[in-house]
Write a protein that holds these residues in place. Structure first.
Motif, PDB file in Angstrom:
ATOM      1  N   SER A 188      -5.420  -2.204  -1.198  1.00 26.21           N
ATOM      2  CA  SER A 188      -4.796  -3.480  -0.861  1.00 26.21           C
ATOM      3  C   SER A 188      -3.414  -3.519  -1.493  1.00 26.21           C
ATOM      4  CB  SER A 188      -5.636  -4.643  -1.378  1.00 26.21           C
ATOM      5  OG  SER A 188      -5.647  -4.643  -2.798  1.00 26.21           O
ATOM      6  N   ARG A 189      -2.617  -4.510  -1.114  1.00 22.21           N
ATOM      7  CA  ARG A 189      -1.299  -4.652  -1.726  1.00 22.21           C
ATOM      8  C   ARG A 189      -1.415  -4.955  -3.213  1.00 22.21           C
ATOM      9  NH1 ARG A 189       1.628  -8.080   3.188  1.00 22.21           N
ATOM     10  NH2 ARG A 189       1.968  -6.274   4.547  1.00 22.21           N
ATOM     11  N   ALA A 190      -2.393  -5.783  -3.577  1.00 26.29           N
ATOM     12  CA  ALA A 190      -2.593  -6.089  -4.993  1.00 26.29           C
ATOM     13  C   ALA A 190      -2.933  -4.816  -5.771  1.00 26.29           C
ATOM     14  CB  ALA A 190      -3.702  -7.128  -5.147  1.00 26.29           C
ATOM     15  N   GLU A 191      -3.770  -3.970  -5.174  1.00 25.68           N
ATOM     16  CA  GLU A 191      -4.134  -2.714  -5.822  1.00 25.68           C
ATOM     17  C   GLU A 191      -2.920  -1.801  -5.949  1.00 25.68           C
ATOM     18  OE1 GLU A 191      -7.340   0.929  -5.142  1.00 25.68           O
ATOM     19  OE2 GLU A 191      -7.588  -0.969  -4.076  1.00 25.68           O
ATOM     20  N   MET A 192      -2.084  -1.765  -4.910  1.00 28.32           N
ATOM     21  CA  MET A 192      -0.876  -0.938  -4.968  1.00 28.32           C
ATOM     22  C   MET A 192       0.066  -1.389  -6.071  1.00 28.32           C
ATOM     23  SD  MET A 192       0.005  -0.319  -0.951  1.00 28.32           S
ATOM     24  CE  MET A 192      -1.284   0.158   0.190  1.00 28.32           C
ATOM     25  N   LYS A 193       0.165  -2.686  -6.277  1.00 28.49           N
ATOM     26  CA  LYS A 193       1.050  -3.210  -7.312  1.00 28.49           C
ATOM     27  C   LYS A 193       0.598  -2.805  -8.713  1.00 28.49           C
ATOM     28  CE  LYS A 193       2.727  -7.306  -4.840  1.00 28.49           C
ATOM     29  NZ  LYS A 193       2.809  -8.797  -4.838  1.00 28.49           N
ATOM     30  N   SER A 194      -0.696  -2.729  -8.916  1.00 30.31           N
ATOM     31  CA  SER A 194      -1.218  -2.402 -10.249  1.00 30.31           C
ATOM     32  C   SER A 194      -1.426  -0.909 -10.462  1.00 30.31           C
ATOM     33  CB  SER A 194      -2.541  -3.140 -10.488  1.00 30.31           C
ATOM     34  OG  SER A 194      -3.532  -2.718  -9.564  1.00 30.31           O
TER      35      SER A 194
ATOM     36  N   ALA B 184       9.144  -5.612  -4.670  1.00 32.40           N
ATOM     37  CA  ALA B 184       7.772  -5.906  -4.256  1.00 32.40           C
ATOM     38  C   ALA B 184       6.720  -5.480  -5.268  1.00 32.40           C
ATOM     39  CB  ALA B 184       7.483  -5.240  -2.907  1.00 32.40           C
ATOM     40  N   GLY B 185       7.054  -4.545  -6.147  1.00 36.77           N
ATOM     41  CA  GLY B 185       6.066  -4.022  -7.077  1.00 36.77           C
ATOM     42  C   GLY B 185       5.276  -2.861  -6.515  1.00 36.77           C
ATOM     43  N   TYR B 186       5.518  -2.516  -5.275  1.00 36.76           N
ATOM     44  CA  TYR B 186       4.951  -1.353  -4.594  1.00 36.76           C
ATOM     45  C   TYR B 186       5.924  -1.040  -3.462  1.00 36.76           C
ATOM     46  CZ  TYR B 186       3.533  -4.441  -0.752  1.00 36.76           C
ATOM     47  OH  TYR B 186       3.535  -5.315   0.290  1.00 36.76           O
ATOM     48  N   TYR B 187       5.673   0.045  -2.718  1.00 35.31           N
ATOM     49  CA  TYR B 187       6.560   0.338  -1.591  1.00 35.31           C
ATOM     50  C   TYR B 187       6.022  -0.367  -0.342  1.00 35.31           C
ATOM     51  CZ  TYR B 187       9.100   2.518   2.147  1.00 35.31           C
ATOM     52  OH  TYR B 187       9.874   2.694   3.261  1.00 35.31           O
ATOM     53  N   PRO B 188       6.718  -1.417   0.145  1.00 37.27           N
ATOM     54  CA  PRO B 188       6.216  -2.217   1.270  1.00 37.27           C
ATOM     55  C   PRO B 188       6.671  -1.662   2.620  1.00 37.27           C
ATOM     56  CG  PRO B 188       8.163  -3.255   0.375  1.00 37.27           C
ATOM     57  CD  PRO B 188       7.950  -2.002  -0.431  1.00 37.27           C
TER      58      PRO B 188
ATOM     59  N   SER C 163       5.278  -1.164   5.491  1.00 36.91           N
ATOM     60  CA  SER C 163       4.932  -1.880   6.724  1.00 36.91           C
ATOM     61  C   SER C 163       5.829  -3.095   6.930  1.00 36.91           C
ATOM     62  CB  SER C 163       3.462  -2.296   6.702  1.00 36.91           C
ATOM     63  OG  SER C 163       3.192  -3.173   5.628  1.00 36.91           O
ATOM     64  N   ARG C 164       6.300  -3.695   5.850  1.00 33.29           N
ATOM     65  CA  ARG C 164       7.152  -4.878   5.970  1.00 33.29           C
ATOM     66  C   ARG C 164       8.569  -4.524   6.407  1.00 33.29           C
ATOM     67  NH1 ARG C 164       5.723  -8.935   0.876  1.00 33.29           N
ATOM     68  NH2 ARG C 164       3.516  -9.218   1.396  1.00 33.29           N
ATOM     69  N   ILE C 165       9.067  -3.398   5.926  1.00 35.13           N
ATOM     70  CA  ILE C 165      10.429  -3.004   6.291  1.00 35.13           C
ATOM     71  C   ILE C 165      10.439  -2.019   7.451  1.00 35.13           C
ATOM     72  CG2 ILE C 165      11.277  -3.463   3.962  1.00 35.13           C
ATOM     73  CD1 ILE C 165      11.272  -0.483   3.423  1.00 35.13           C
ATOM     74  N   ASN C 166       9.238  -1.726   7.966  1.00 29.55           N
ATOM     75  CA  ASN C 166       9.085  -0.872   9.151  1.00 29.55           C
ATOM     76  C   ASN C 166       9.619   0.538   8.927  1.00 29.55           C
ATOM     77  OD1 ASN C 166       8.069  -0.545  11.758  1.00 29.55           O
ATOM     78  ND2 ASN C 166      10.080  -0.905  12.698  1.00 29.55           N
ATOM     79  N   VAL C 167       9.423   1.053   7.723  1.00 27.50           N
ATOM     80  CA  VAL C 167       9.765   2.439   7.410  1.00 27.50           C
ATOM     81  C   VAL C 167       8.573   3.038   6.670  1.00 27.50           C
ATOM     82  CG1 VAL C 167      11.372   4.023   6.297  1.00 27.50           C
ATOM     83  CG2 VAL C 167      12.213   1.841   7.197  1.00 27.50           C
ATOM     84  N   LEU C 168       7.775   3.847   7.364  1.00 26.90           N
ATOM     85  CA  LEU C 168       6.542   4.402   6.838  1.00 26.90           C
ATOM     86  C   LEU C 168       5.529   3.284   6.602  1.00 26.90           C
ATOM     87  CD1 LEU C 168       8.158   6.951   4.350  1.00 26.90           C
ATOM     88  CD2 LEU C 168       7.371   7.418   6.671  1.00 26.90           C
ATOM     89  N   GLY C 169       4.505   3.543   5.790  1.00 25.12           N
ATOM     90  CA  GLY C 169       3.502   2.536   5.485  1.00 25.12           C
ATOM     91  C   GLY C 169       3.577   2.137   4.026  1.00 25.12           C
ATOM     92  N   ASP C 170       2.654   1.301   3.606  1.00 23.48           N
ATOM     93  CA  ASP C 170       2.633   0.822   2.227  1.00 23.48           C
ATOM     94  C   ASP C 170       2.106   1.907   1.285  1.00 23.48           C
ATOM     95  OD1 ASP C 170       3.452  -1.561   3.306  1.00 23.48           O
ATOM     96  OD2 ASP C 170       1.469  -2.506   3.224  1.00 23.48           O
ATOM     97  N   LEU C 171       2.679   1.949   0.072  1.00 17.44           N
ATOM     98  CA  LEU C 171       2.293   2.961  -0.911  1.00 17.44           C
ATOM     99  C   LEU C 171       2.443   2.412  -2.328  1.00 17.44           C
ATOM    100  CD1 LEU C 171       4.147   6.093   0.507  1.00 17.44           C
ATOM    101  CD2 LEU C 171       1.675   5.900   0.219  1.00 17.44           C
TER     102      LEU C 171
END
Length: 286
Positions: free
Chosen positions: A76-82, A169-173, A175-183
């Motif tokens: 999840s995004r929360a998991e990616m941030k931590s 964002a605290g992670y690489y977003p 999907s939001r910036i439409n460049v690759l996926g979240d990481l």
């Protein structure tokens, strides 16, 4: 389809640092008989295991035990941030997953199906436990060997866009910036270092050529001319590192596939299930 979701089970593998790593096993149905072999599906960067569920389901329906998983921190995004993991941490996790899958194989041969990043990871696990390896759209990530359409933006992505996005964002977003996926940020930072280096992951792993040369499992490389990320040069460069493996390299254009455009991810979409039977199944160890 010859598959019942009741045969889909969730388990956990314990990593070397004690973290529980969830995996999903797709067992053949009773009418498919005993498993013919085991297939470990190793995902691309920023690609969830759910993306491969149709592929794993198809394999199970045709008599194979298939296993999928997510890289650490991708829940999840929360998991990616931590999450503090980088790609090297993922390598260690997948080594543990392969060991667990091979231990539970009951003597069945194990095939590694590595999508993109998954095709780069083989030297960093115990590949002696593999009977065969299939790579799909797997190349090295050095930006000058990217396809022309993305080559111009790659240095900007790695040196400016990604660092700024991670700070905000605290992670690489992606999907939001439409460049690759979240990481997770750590994985993205390490990957960026690799993609800016002419020999890719040798930036952090100078021992990589020797490790790649140790891989001797039979290998099939599957790639597509309309891949928007990996060029033919990138795919060749990576597979040339597997200097001791017997490699069959298959590369297809849309014209050879009834006009279908598969790109970097399209091969694993449900609409292309007939290609799984034709292009992958003959190379599975069973």
């Amino acid at each position: 389809m010859n598959y019942d979701t009741r045969h889909n089970t969730r388990q956990a593998v314990t990593a070397d640092d004690g973290r529980a790593l969830p995996i999903t096993t797709f067992e053949p149905t009773s009418d498919a008989g005993a498993p013919r072999g085991v297939v470990l599906v190793v995902p691309a960067m920023a690609t969830p295991s759910s993306f491969y569920a149709p592929f794993a389901t198809r394999l199970a329906g045709r008599g194979w035990r298939a296993v999928t998983f997510d890289y650490r921190g991708m829940g999840s995004r929360a998991e990616m941030k931590s999450e503090t993991a980088d790609v090297d941490r993922w390598f260690a996790d997948v080594r543990a997953i392969l060991d667990a899958v091979a231990d539970d194989a009951d003597g069945l041969p194990v095939t590694w199906v590595g999508h993109s990043l998954g095709g780069q990871m083989v030297p960093f696990v115990d590949h002696t436990r593999l009977s065969s390896v299939i790579t799909v759209t797997a190349g090295d990530g050095y930006w000058r060997r990217n396809q022309p359409g993305v080559r111009w933006i790659a240095p900007i992505l790695w040196t400016a866009i990604a660092p700024a996005a991670i700070r905000l964002a605290g992670y690489y977003p992606g999907s939001r910036i439409n460049v690759l996926g979240d990481l997770p940020g750590g994985a993205m930072r390490q990957w960026a270092r690799w993609c800016l280096h002419p020999e890719y992951l040798q930036r952090d792993h100078p021992e990589a050529p020797a490790l790649f040369a140790e891989v001797k499992a039979p290998m099939m490389s599957l790639s597509f001319t309309d891949d928007e990320l990996m060029s033919a040069a990138s795919i060749q460069h990576l597979h040339d590192w597997y200097s001791s493996a017997d490699i069959v390299r298959q590369r297809f254009s849309p014209d050879q596939l009834d006009g279908r455009r598969l790109g970097h991810h399209g091969f694993f979409r449900q609409a292309n299930a007939d290609l799984w039977d034709e292009l992958v199944e003959p190379w599975l160890a069973g």
